[in-house]
Write a protein that holds these residues in place. Sequence first.
Motif, short mmCIF file in Angstrom:
data_model
loop_
_atom_site.label_atom_id
_atom_site.label_comp_id
_atom_site.label_asym_id
_atom_site.label_seq_id
_atom_site.Cartn_x
_atom_site.Cartn_y
_atom_site.Cartn_z
N VAL A 130 40.94 31.79 45.34
CA VAL A 130 42.25 32.09 45.92
C VAL A 130 43.25 32.43 44.82
N PHE A 131 43.29 31.63 43.76
CA PHE A 131 44.23 31.93 42.67
C PHE A 131 43.89 33.24 41.98
N MET A 132 42.60 33.53 41.82
CA MET A 132 42.21 34.79 41.21
C MET A 132 42.70 35.97 42.06
N PHE A 133 42.58 35.83 43.38
CA PHE A 133 43.05 36.87 44.29
C PHE A 133 44.57 37.03 44.20
N PHE A 134 45.29 35.90 44.22
CA PHE A 134 46.75 35.97 44.16
C PHE A 134 47.25 36.51 42.82
N GLY A 137 46.44 40.19 42.54
CA GLY A 137 47.30 40.90 43.49
C GLY A 137 48.73 40.99 43.02
N CYS A 138 49.23 39.92 42.40
CA CYS A 138 50.59 39.93 41.86
C CYS A 138 50.70 40.93 40.70
N PHE A 139 49.70 40.95 39.83
CA PHE A 139 49.73 41.92 38.73
C PHE A 139 49.71 43.35 39.25
N ALA A 140 48.94 43.59 40.32
CA ALA A 140 48.82 44.95 40.84
C ALA A 140 50.03 45.39 41.63
N SER A 150 49.23 56.02 35.60
CA SER A 150 48.69 55.56 34.33
C SER A 150 47.33 54.90 34.56
N TYR A 151 46.60 54.77 33.48
CA TYR A 151 45.31 54.10 33.57
C TYR A 151 45.49 52.62 33.87
N LEU A 152 46.64 52.06 33.51
CA LEU A 152 46.92 50.67 33.82
C LEU A 152 46.97 50.47 35.34
N ASN A 153 47.59 51.42 36.06
CA ASN A 153 47.64 51.32 37.52
C ASN A 153 46.23 51.31 38.11
N PHE A 154 45.38 52.21 37.63
CA PHE A 154 44.00 52.26 38.13
C PHE A 154 43.25 50.98 37.77
N GLY A 155 43.44 50.52 36.55
CA GLY A 155 42.75 49.31 36.11
C GLY A 155 43.18 48.08 36.90
N LEU A 156 44.48 47.93 37.13
CA LEU A 156 44.95 46.78 37.89
C LEU A 156 44.50 46.83 39.34
N THR A 157 44.48 48.02 39.92
CA THR A 157 44.00 48.14 41.29
C THR A 157 42.51 47.82 41.37
N ALA A 158 41.75 48.28 40.40
CA ALA A 158 40.32 47.97 40.38
C ALA A 158 40.12 46.46 40.20
N LEU A 159 40.91 45.87 39.31
CA LEU A 159 40.82 44.43 39.07
C LEU A 159 41.12 43.66 40.35
N TYR A 160 42.15 44.08 41.05
CA TYR A 160 42.58 43.42 42.28
C TYR A 160 41.56 43.58 43.40
#
Length: 189
Positions: A130-134, A137-140, A150-160
């Motif tokens: 749950v914390f990993m998801f939150f 999700g907050c970072f994204a 930016s590649y950061l947007n793609f990376g954060l979305t992939a991470l999320y």
Amino acid sequence: MAYDRYVAICHPLHYEKVMNLKSCTEMMILVWFAGLLYGTLHTTGTFTIIFCSNVVNQFFCEIPHLLKLSCTGFNRVEIGVLMISAAAALGCCTFIIVSYAMIFKAVLRITSEQGRQKALSTCIPHLTVVFMFFITGCFANLRPTSDTPSYLNFGLTALYSILPPLFNPIMYSMRNKNIRFVLSKLWRF
């Protein structure tokens, strides 16, 4: 899952009575209905928007990115959907926090160290996921938006979107003694 853990730890003798097939089916139907309603509201809101462009700078269409493509700005339907989404998310978060507060309160009343460790070992995998998801999700979603992709947007979305489902089976299998034994052997090398 938080309710399941709450019943298992705070009311262990009533677990079979409370978490029976009927109550699990009712909770499952409620979640499906809420997801269907949520998806229908977002789809309706999306199809009422007039778009200026059809290029989304993501690898899947999230609502904030679609709203940036809108010619008309926010419409009432999408604002309503976002308010309902925020209320639902706040309700879910509150439910999880209250459930785990009651669980930790019950765990602290357990006198034996082994009993406390066993109770916590049933909760830690769920809390971790749950914390990993939150957190992902907050970072994204809770950072300032920019007009340039930016590649950061793609990376954060992939991470999320990838990290929580990836770690879900790993975290829940950590209670298995064989898995822990193999991981401890791998960790030593």
